[in-house]
Motif scaffolding. Structure first.
Motif, PDB file in Angstrom:
ATOM      1  N   PHE A  28       0.836  -1.179   0.000  1.00 12.23           N
ATOM      2  CA  PHE A  28       0.000   0.000   0.000  1.00 12.23           C
ATOM      3  C   PHE A  28       0.879   1.240   0.000  1.00 12.23           C
ATOM      4  CE2 PHE A  28      -3.115  -3.040   1.561  1.00 12.23           C
ATOM      5  CZ  PHE A  28      -4.157  -2.746   0.710  1.00 12.23           C
ATOM      6  N   VAL A  29       0.512   2.209  -0.798  1.00  9.80           N
ATOM      7  CA  VAL A  29       1.254   3.453  -0.889  1.00  9.80           C
ATOM      8  C   VAL A  29       1.089   4.196   0.434  1.00  9.80           C
ATOM      9  CG1 VAL A  29       1.501   5.591  -2.160  1.00  9.80           C
ATOM     10  CG2 VAL A  29       0.890   3.493  -3.362  1.00  9.80           C
ATOM     11  N   ALA A  30       2.187   4.689   0.994  1.00  9.71           N
ATOM     12  CA  ALA A  30       2.185   5.190   2.365  1.00  9.71           C
ATOM     13  C   ALA A  30       1.630   6.603   2.522  1.00  9.71           C
ATOM     14  CB  ALA A  30       3.595   5.135   2.922  1.00  9.71           C
ATOM     15  N   ASP A  31       1.732   7.461   1.536  1.00  9.77           N
ATOM     16  CA  ASP A  31       1.300   8.843   1.731  1.00  9.77           C
ATOM     17  C   ASP A  31       0.038   9.157   0.946  1.00  9.77           C
ATOM     18  OD1 ASP A  31       2.674   8.578  -0.608  1.00  9.77           O
ATOM     19  OD2 ASP A  31       3.650  10.503  -0.517  1.00  9.77           O
ATOM     20  N   GLY A  32      -0.782  10.013   1.531  1.00  6.56           N
ATOM     21  CA  GLY A  32      -2.023  10.400   0.884  1.00  6.56           C
ATOM     22  C   GLY A  32      -3.144   9.435   1.190  1.00  6.56           C
ATOM     23  N   PRO A  33      -4.321   9.702   0.645  1.00  2.81           N
ATOM     24  CA  PRO A  33      -5.467   8.830   0.867  1.00  2.81           C
ATOM     25  C   PRO A  33      -5.218   7.449   0.257  1.00  2.81           C
ATOM     26  CG  PRO A  33      -6.131  10.908  -0.132  1.00  2.81           C
ATOM     27  CD  PRO A  33      -4.640  10.857  -0.155  1.00  2.81           C
ATOM     28  N   VAL A  34      -5.609   6.409   0.978  1.00  3.68           N
ATOM     29  CA  VAL A  34      -5.400   5.044   0.504  1.00  3.68           C
ATOM     30  C   VAL A  34      -6.733   4.323   0.441  1.00  3.68           C
ATOM     31  CG1 VAL A  34      -4.309   2.824   1.014  1.00  3.68           C
ATOM     32  CG2 VAL A  34      -3.083   4.939   1.490  1.00  3.68           C
ATOM     33  N   GLY A  35      -7.044   3.785  -0.717  1.00  5.18           N
ATOM     34  CA  GLY A  35      -8.218   2.928  -0.863  1.00  5.18           C
ATOM     35  C   GLY A  35      -7.769   1.485  -0.744  1.00  5.18           C
ATOM     36  N   TRP A  36      -8.430   0.695   0.087  1.00  4.09           N
ATOM     37  CA  TRP A  36      -8.009  -0.678   0.302  1.00  4.09           C
ATOM     38  C   TRP A  36      -8.107  -1.490  -0.987  1.00  4.09           C
ATOM     39  CZ3 TRP A  36     -10.353  -5.568   0.284  1.00  4.09           C
ATOM     40  CH2 TRP A  36      -9.573  -6.577   0.833  1.00  4.09           C
ATOM     41  N   VAL A  37      -9.119  -1.226  -1.793  1.00  4.94           N
ATOM     42  CA  VAL A  37      -9.311  -1.963  -3.034  1.00  4.94           C
ATOM     43  C   VAL A  37      -8.555  -1.309  -4.192  1.00  4.94           C
ATOM     44  CG1 VAL A  37     -11.023  -2.710  -4.734  1.00  4.94           C
ATOM     45  CG2 VAL A  37     -11.552  -2.831  -2.293  1.00  4.94           C
ATOM     46  N   TYR A  38      -8.651   0.009  -4.306  1.00  7.77           N
ATOM     47  CA  TYR A  38      -8.050   0.698  -5.456  1.00  7.77           C
ATOM     48  C   TYR A  38      -7.678   2.117  -5.064  1.00  7.77           C
ATOM     49  CZ  TYR A  38      -7.612   2.551 -10.212  1.00  7.77           C
ATOM     50  OH  TYR A  38      -7.147   3.128 -11.356  1.00  7.77           O
ATOM     51  N   THR A  39      -6.481   2.529  -5.407  1.00  8.61           N
ATOM     52  CA  THR A  39      -6.029   3.899  -5.189  1.00  8.61           C
ATOM     53  C   THR A  39      -5.432   4.415  -6.487  1.00  8.61           C
ATOM     54  OG1 THR A  39      -5.461   3.446  -2.884  1.00  8.61           O
ATOM     55  CG2 THR A  39      -4.441   5.372  -3.876  1.00  8.61           C
ATOM     56  N   ASP A  40      -5.822   5.617  -6.885  1.00 12.20           N
ATOM     57  CA  ASP A  40      -5.238   6.279  -8.058  1.00 12.20           C
ATOM     58  C   ASP A  40      -5.287   7.773  -7.775  1.00 12.20           C
ATOM     59  OD1 ASP A  40      -4.219   6.990 -10.485  1.00 12.20           O
ATOM     60  OD2 ASP A  40      -5.928   6.291 -11.663  1.00 12.20           O
TER      61      ASP A  40
END
Length: 111
Positions: A28-40
């Motif tokens: 999981f990308v550590a900085d910013g908002p994180v979506g468990w299923v999908y982050t972009d």
């Protein structure tokens, strides 16, 4: 409940617990908002001294299952990719799909 069935249930619970522990921190990308299923996402990092951003370059790091990470996400790599001498903006782009594949890129614009 028989002893054999108890052993099966305990083994299944242990396997599921181990899988959850192993996958809990995967990619999981550590900085910013994180979506468990999908982050972009794309986030600002800084501004440079250039007057405009007519050229663009990127440097990326890729991660697979949180086990292997490869790449170069440095500002220097992004500048070299875009042929940039003077920086206008630096942004960070994050992509994560179920934590199994993640990509973090440094985006540089300038002249």
């Amino acid at each position: 409940m028989t002893a054999k069935r108890i052993v099966r249930v305990v083994t299944l619970i242990a396997i599921i617990a181990m899988m959850l522990l192993l996958l809990a921190g995967c990619g999981f990308v550590a900085d910013g908002p994180v979506g468990w299923v999908y982050t972009d996402t794309t986030m600002p990092v800084s501004m440079g001294t250039a007057q405009n951003g007519t050229k663009a370059g990127r440097g990326c790091i890729h991660s697979f299952f949180g086990a292997i990470s490869i790449g170069n996400g440095s500002i220097e790599t992004a500048m070299k990719d875009g042929g940039i001498k003077n920086v206008y903006t630096v942004n960070k782009e994050n992509l994560s799909i179920f934590g199994t594949y993640t990509r973090q890129c440094t985006l540089v614009s300038g002249e």
